[in-house]
Every structure is written in structure tokens, then in C-alpha cells.
Design a protein around this motif. Structure first.
Motif, mmCIF file in Angstrom:
data_model
loop_
_atom_site.group_PDB
_atom_site.id
_atom_site.type_symbol
_atom_site.label_atom_id
_atom_site.label_comp_id
_atom_site.label_asym_id
_atom_site.label_seq_id
_atom_site.Cartn_x
_atom_site.Cartn_y
_atom_site.Cartn_z
ATOM 1 N N ARG A 11 8.814 27.736 36.909
ATOM 2 C CA ARG A 11 8.833 26.486 36.154
ATOM 3 C C ARG A 11 10.223 25.880 36.260
ATOM 4 O O ARG A 11 11.212 26.600 36.262
ATOM 5 N N GLU A 95 1.544 29.067 37.076
ATOM 6 C CA GLU A 95 1.045 28.917 35.705
ATOM 7 C C GLU A 95 0.637 30.271 35.102
ATOM 8 O O GLU A 95 0.954 30.566 33.942
ATOM 9 N N TYR A 227 -4.352 26.829 30.765
ATOM 10 C CA TYR A 227 -4.352 26.906 32.242
ATOM 11 C C TYR A 227 -4.855 25.611 32.907
ATOM 12 O O TYR A 227 -5.857 25.617 33.645
#
Ligand SMILES: [Zn+2]
Length: 237
Positions: A11, A95, A227
Motif C-alpha cells: 500500500r 489487498e 476486499y
């Protein structure tokens, strides 16, 4: 204190005027680290502040805050950006690493599986869905939510034509035990294939999408997260 670690950027969030805040998956777990000036034109370290960058990072820690000092690039998996399914599959890998609890002291197996998956997506013609499901199975296992793919999870018998999947136990159940939601035998065989187990050669044409739906429902059940990248990928298929 200065140290080096292999890490994958899962991220990257803009921060201050030209900095970024990175979530890095390292062999020792997930860490957050700032990286300075990377949004300025010609910033030398801008490559190290991109999602999916896999590099050896040199970090320093001051007052419990990590800062990236330098990075040596191993791979940026450029090929994932050439195909929308591959790209969303890669986003889903990041993710899952981000949202799924991963042991904070030993994330080596998850890191290896994530890098292998991204490599497969970027550099080969292997089926992206199969690569992603293979990664998800490892990630679930390493976070204590292993899928049970050894027949019926209740009575132990072999699965017949109409199995069920129990979202709280993470196992398939047979038609007699009938615990959970209806599932397909093909999905079970596809998941066994992705786990490296022996499997029956059945018609897998819809199985990738079904397996991803099942994995997403199971992830949501276990972590209470949504998600969205995985959801978007399923819509694309
Ligand atoms: Zn049973």
C-alpha cells in the motif's frame, strides 16, 4: 538504528507535500514506513514508493517511526499493468496481504507466495485467477484460516456431486451433512488443484470465478473487511 530488509509494497498513500506512507510486507511481518520527497519530479526513490515494488529497503527508525533511506530494486512486475485482469489480480494480492491478519513475526511464506504470484502474473501466460487462488490458499493457511480440502469436514467422507461449503469452519461438507451454503464439486476440485493436491479433471470453465467468490466470502467472514479489489476482479471475469 539502520537496517535492511526485503519487502513488497502492498500500500502507498500520499502524505505531506511530496512524501508517501508505505505498508511493506517483510519476512518479519507488515511494517509502515515513510519515504520522503518521492512525489517530486526526478525523485531518485520514486520507484520504491510504487505499489508492487519488491526491493531490498534500507530503513531507519526514530521515535518508533520508520523511514526509507534507500532501496535496491528486485522487481516492479511491470507486466501486470498490461492487462486489466492481471492488474486487478495483483491488486487483490496486495489487498489480501493488507487486510488479512498475518503473523507479525513470520510472514516469509506469505511474502514468497505473493512475489511468486506477481511474477507469474507479470511474466507468464499462466491463468491469473489460478495464480491468485494459489496465493490466497497460502495466505489463509499462514494466517490461521486454512481451507480444509480433505473431503467432508464433518464426517470425513468423499464429496459427491452436491457439496456445501461451511463459511465459519472453512470446509466443504457432503450432501448428507449439508452444513453451510451450496457449492460445486468443480470448485472443490479447482481449489485442490490450486493447493497442489490431487484432483479430478472436471469442467473448470466457471470454477475460477466460483473459487474466487468462495475465497472472498470466506475472507469477509473471517476478517469483517470488504476486499473491493477482489470484488472488482470477480465482476470483470
Ligand atoms: Zn459429511
Amino acid at each position: 538504528m539502520e537496517w535492511k530488509t526485503d519487502a513488497l509494497v502492498i500500500r502507498a498513500v500520499d502524505y505531506k507535500e511530496s512524501d508517501r506512507l508505505l505498508t511493506l510486507l517483510t519476512p518479519e511481518g507488515k511494517i509502515t514506513a515513510g519515504i520522503r520527497g518521492v512525489r517530486k519530479p526526478k525523485a531518485k526513490l520514486s520507484f520504491a514508493a510504487q505499489p508492487f515494488c519488491f526491493a531490498e529497503y534500507t530503513l531507519t527508525q526514530k521515535a518508533e517511526r520508520n523511514t526509507v533511506l534507500s532501496a535496491y530494486l528486485y522487481d516492479s512486475f511491470y507486466g501486470i499493468r498490461t492487462d486489466v485482469v492481471k492488474y486487478y489480480a495483483a491488486c487483490a494480492v496486495a489487498e489480501i496481504c493488507d487486510l488479512l491478519f498475518i503473523d507479525q513475526t513470520d510472514a516469509r511464506a506469505v511474502l514468497v507466495a505473493a512475489v511468486e504470484c506477481l511474477k507469474g502474473l507479470a511474466m507468464t501466460e499462466q491463468d491469473g485467477v489460478e495464480l491468485l487462488v494459489t496465493f490466497a490458499i497460502v495466505a489463509l493457511q499462514e494466517s490461521g484460516y486454512a481451507l480444509d480440502l480433505e473431503g467432508c469436514g464433518v464426517c470425513g467422507s468423499e464429496l459427491g456431486g452436491e457439496p456445501y461449503f461451511d463459511l465459519s469452519l472453512g470446509c466443504f461438507t457432503c450432501g448428507n451433512c449439508a452444513q453451510g451454503v451450496r457449492a460445486k464439486k468443480e470448485t472443490y476440485e479447482f481449489l485442490r488443484k490450486c493447493s497442489g493436491l490431487t484432483y479430478e479433471e472436471v469442467d473448470f470453465s466457471e470454477s475460477g470465478k466460483r473459487a474466487l467468490r468462495l475465497v472472498r466470502s470466506y475472507l469477509i467472514e473471517k476478517t469483517e473487511e470488504e476486499y473491493p479489489c477482489l470484488g472488482e476482479l470477480i465482476r470483470l471475469l
